[in-house]
Motif scaffolding. Structure first.
Motif, PDB file in Angstrom:
ATOM      1  N   HIS A 171     -21.228   3.563   9.492  1.00  0.00           N
ATOM      2  CA  HIS A 171     -22.149   4.803   8.674  1.00  0.00           C
ATOM      3  C   HIS A 171     -23.557   4.171   8.717  1.00  0.00           C
ATOM      4  N   SER A 173     -24.977   3.663   5.919  1.00  0.00           N
ATOM      5  CA  SER A 173     -25.270   3.212   4.695  1.00  0.00           C
ATOM      6  C   SER A 173     -25.702   1.469   4.779  1.00  0.00           C
ATOM      7  N   GLN A 176     -29.291   0.826   3.918  1.00  0.00           N
ATOM      8  CA  GLN A 176     -29.650   0.669   2.708  1.00  0.00           C
ATOM      9  C   GLN A 176     -30.226  -0.621   2.212  1.00  0.00           C
ATOM     10  N   ARG A 197     -16.609   5.461  14.687  1.00  0.00           N
ATOM     11  CA  ARG A 197     -15.210   5.220  14.246  1.00  0.00           C
ATOM     12  C   ARG A 197     -14.317   5.307  15.151  1.00  0.00           C
ATOM     13  N   GLN A 211     -25.375  10.670  11.084  1.00  0.00           N
ATOM     14  CA  GLN A 211     -25.413  10.764   9.750  1.00  0.00           C
ATOM     15  C   GLN A 211     -26.868  10.628   9.456  1.00  0.00           C
ATOM     16  N   GLU A 213     -28.625   8.894   6.083  1.00  0.00           N
ATOM     17  CA  GLU A 213     -28.333   8.285   4.847  1.00  0.00           C
ATOM     18  C   GLU A 213     -29.742   8.381   3.966  1.00  0.00           C
ATOM     19  N   PHE A 251     -16.823   5.674  -3.589  1.00  0.00           N
ATOM     20  CA  PHE A 251     -17.508   4.726  -2.687  1.00  0.00           C
ATOM     21  C   PHE A 251     -17.838   3.695  -3.597  1.00  0.00           C
ATOM     22  N   PHE A 253     -20.023   1.329  -3.110  1.00  0.00           N
ATOM     23  CA  PHE A 253     -21.376   1.014  -2.910  1.00  0.00           C
ATOM     24  C   PHE A 253     -22.357   1.807  -4.059  1.00  0.00           C
ATOM     25  N   VAL A 254     -21.606   2.964  -4.713  1.00  0.00           N
ATOM     26  CA  VAL A 254     -22.330   3.658  -5.720  1.00  0.00           C
ATOM     27  C   VAL A 254     -21.233   3.680  -6.832  1.00  0.00           C
ATOM     28  N   PRO A 284     -21.456  13.090   0.024  1.00  0.00           N
ATOM     29  CA  PRO A 284     -20.949  12.196  -0.904  1.00  0.00           C
ATOM     30  C   PRO A 284     -22.317  11.559  -1.260  1.00  0.00           C
ATOM     31  N   CYS A 285     -22.541  11.266  -2.681  1.00  0.00           N
ATOM     32  CA  CYS A 285     -23.671  10.428  -3.057  1.00  0.00           C
ATOM     33  C   CYS A 285     -23.393   9.922  -4.416  1.00  0.00           C
ATOM     34  N   GLY A 286     -24.451   9.219  -4.913  1.00  0.00           N
ATOM     35  CA  GLY A 286     -24.195   8.328  -6.300  1.00  0.00           C
ATOM     36  C   GLY A 286     -25.365   7.594  -6.495  1.00  0.00           C
ATOM     37  N   ALA A 307     -28.365   7.182  -4.037  1.00  0.00           N
ATOM     38  CA  ALA A 307     -28.258   7.224  -2.564  1.00  0.00           C
ATOM     39  C   ALA A 307     -27.339   8.480  -1.985  1.00  0.00           C
ATOM     40  N   PHE A 308     -27.358   8.918  -0.733  1.00  0.00           N
ATOM     41  CA  PHE A 308     -26.488  10.070  -0.531  1.00  0.00           C
ATOM     42  C   PHE A 308     -26.229   9.762   1.073  1.00  0.00           C
ATOM     43  N   GLY A 309     -25.263  10.276   1.696  1.00  0.00           N
ATOM     44  CA  GLY A 309     -24.884  10.067   3.052  1.00  0.00           C
ATOM     45  C   GLY A 309     -24.483  11.685   3.646  1.00  0.00           C
TER      46      GLY A 309
HETATM   47  N1  DAH Z   1     -21.261   5.935   3.883  1.00  0.00           N
HETATM   48  C1  DAH Z   1     -20.367   6.928   3.502  1.00  0.00           C
HETATM   49  C2  DAH Z   1     -19.478   7.381   4.631  1.00  0.00           C
HETATM   50  O1  DAH Z   1     -19.947   7.305   5.649  1.00  0.00           O
HETATM   51  C3  DAH Z   1     -21.165   8.037   2.993  1.00  0.00           C
HETATM   52  C4  DAH Z   1     -21.771   7.748   1.696  1.00  0.00           C
HETATM   53  C5  DAH Z   1     -21.188   7.951   0.549  1.00  0.00           C
HETATM   54  C6  DAH Z   1     -23.347   7.555   1.798  1.00  0.00           C
HETATM   55  C7  DAH Z   1     -21.672   7.823  -0.776  1.00  0.00           C
HETATM   56  C8  DAH Z   1     -23.865   7.180   0.508  1.00  0.00           C
HETATM   57  C9  DAH Z   1     -23.126   7.579  -0.855  1.00  0.00           C
HETATM   58  O2  DAH Z   1     -25.171   6.960   0.490  1.00  0.00           O
HETATM   59  O3  DAH Z   1     -23.922   7.227  -1.763  1.00  0.00           O
HETATM   60  O4  DAH Z   1     -18.416   7.358   4.470  1.00  0.00           O
END
Ligand code: DAH
Length: 340
Positions: A171, A173, A176, A197, A211, A213, A251, A253-254, A284-286, A307-309
């Motif tokens: 990812h 992430s 970050q 993956r 993606q 980020e 997730f 990390f959030v 997804p985010c958080g 953060a969000f992905g």
């Molecule tokens: N890195 C995660 C994935 O690839 C997606 C993700 C989820 C990114 C939540 C974020 C986050 O920044 O806050 O599945």
């Protein structure tokens, strides 16, 4: 010497009379090749009395130069004649436009990526980059996913060494944490990029996809800021306000983590894109987990983050109505030329 002179005159005469390029090529071989008159003259030098060798060498070289010059002149004349006859021919129309070079075009993923970059940079966000071959530390541990954590199982990872210290990033992430290490807060950045993956491919799975980020670090950020940023993002993408909803999502990390759904931009009462639900699962985010801030050298008592992905491949598919993710990196021109 008279012999040589005669051979030269003979050669020059035949070169001047060569009717076409192939004939000229054959004469060049005949005169200048190993067994031609020049070659023979050169080969005979060692057997001459020493006093005559120098002169014979000079004569051979002169012969060679003269024949070469004659061949060059004849080639030019033949080429000019060919061009002149082509131009004089009936089919020649100097007013026709030249053949156009084939023009490439931007890949659909690149287009959507650039739009997002424009949108975010216009709001003062940075655009960052990170390595595709990543340390396990950044891809997992620093994101609060230790070795034995079951969350590692959700990302089928390509490992690049026996110990698993180096992986193809699963990812975006990890950037970050790299960003936190490099930049002084407050800052806001997006990170578009490729991720990998170890998936079995099908219409919605690829081993390589894109993606974007997003990460904002500032004092006192709340879920309200996150929602505001996501609404702005959707307005930028779809050109109008789009209703959203947040569902809890996990997730490591959030905390808290969410799945953000957007009201289907393509229908009012259900369609194939939203699977008749009128909602599409978008990103997804958080709020950035304190452990992740710490891993990036940022004091969680002073700073907060969201953060969000965003699935860039998925967003591109939504945007252009592409129904098979495998098309994106297929390199198939029949697909790509539709975006020219
Ligand atoms: N890195 C995660 C994935 O690839 C997606 C993700 C989820 C990114 C939540 C974020 C986050 O920044 O806050 O599945």
């Amino acid at each position: 010497m008279p012999d040589t002179e005669r051979s030269l005159q003979d050669a020059l005469g035949r070169v001047a009379g060569a009717p076409d390029m192939p004939a000229l090529g054959r004469l060049a071989e005949e005169f200048l090749g190993k067994t031609g008159i020049v070659g023979k003259l050169l080969a005979s030098i060692p057997s001459l009395p020493p006093a005559e060798r120098k002169e014979a060498g000079l004569a051979a070289n002169r012969l060679k130069r003269e024949i070469e010059a004659a061949i060059g002149a004849r080639r030019e004349a033949l080429e000019e004649a060919a061009l002149a006859s082509e131009r004089a021919g009936e089919g020649f129309d100097p007013t026709l436009p030249a053949a156009k070079p084939r023009r490439g075009s931007l890949h659909p993923v690149t287009r959507v990526q650039r739009e997002l970059e424009d949108l975010f940079t216009s709001m003062g966000w940075l655009v960052l980059d990170g390595p595709e071959v990543e340390l396990e530390h950044y891809n997992f541990d620093a994101l609060n996913i230790p070795r034995d954590h079951p969350a590692r199982d959700t990302m089928d990872t390509f490992r690049c060494d026996a110990e698993g210290k180096l992986v193809m990033r699963t990812h975006t992430s990890p950037v970050q944490v790299r960003a936190m290490e490099r930049l002084k807060p407050p800052f806001r950045a997006i990170v578009p990029g490729k991720v990998f993956r170890n998936e079995t491919k099908d219409a919605s799975h690829e081993h390589t996809f894109h993606q974007v980020e997003g990460l904002a670090i500032d004092r006192d950020l709340s879920v309200g800021h996150l929602i505001g940023a996501m609404k702005t993002l959707l307005r930028g993408i779809f050109g109008r306000d789009i209703e959203i909803r947040l569902r809890p999502g996990y997730f490591p990390f959030v905390e808290p983590g969410f799945e953000l759904d957007a009201r289907c931009p393509f229908c009012q009462s259900g369609c194939s894109v939203c699977k008749q639900s009128t909602w599409i699962e978008l990103l997804p985010c958080g709020m950035v987990h304190p452990n992740v801030l710490k891993a990036g050298g940022i004091d969680p008592e002073q700073w907060t983050g969201f953060a969000f992905g965003l699935g860039l491949s998925r967003l591109t598919m939504l945007r252009y109505g592409i129904d098979d993710v495998r098309l994106l990196l297929s390199g198939d021109l029949r697909f790509l030329e539709q975006f020219a």
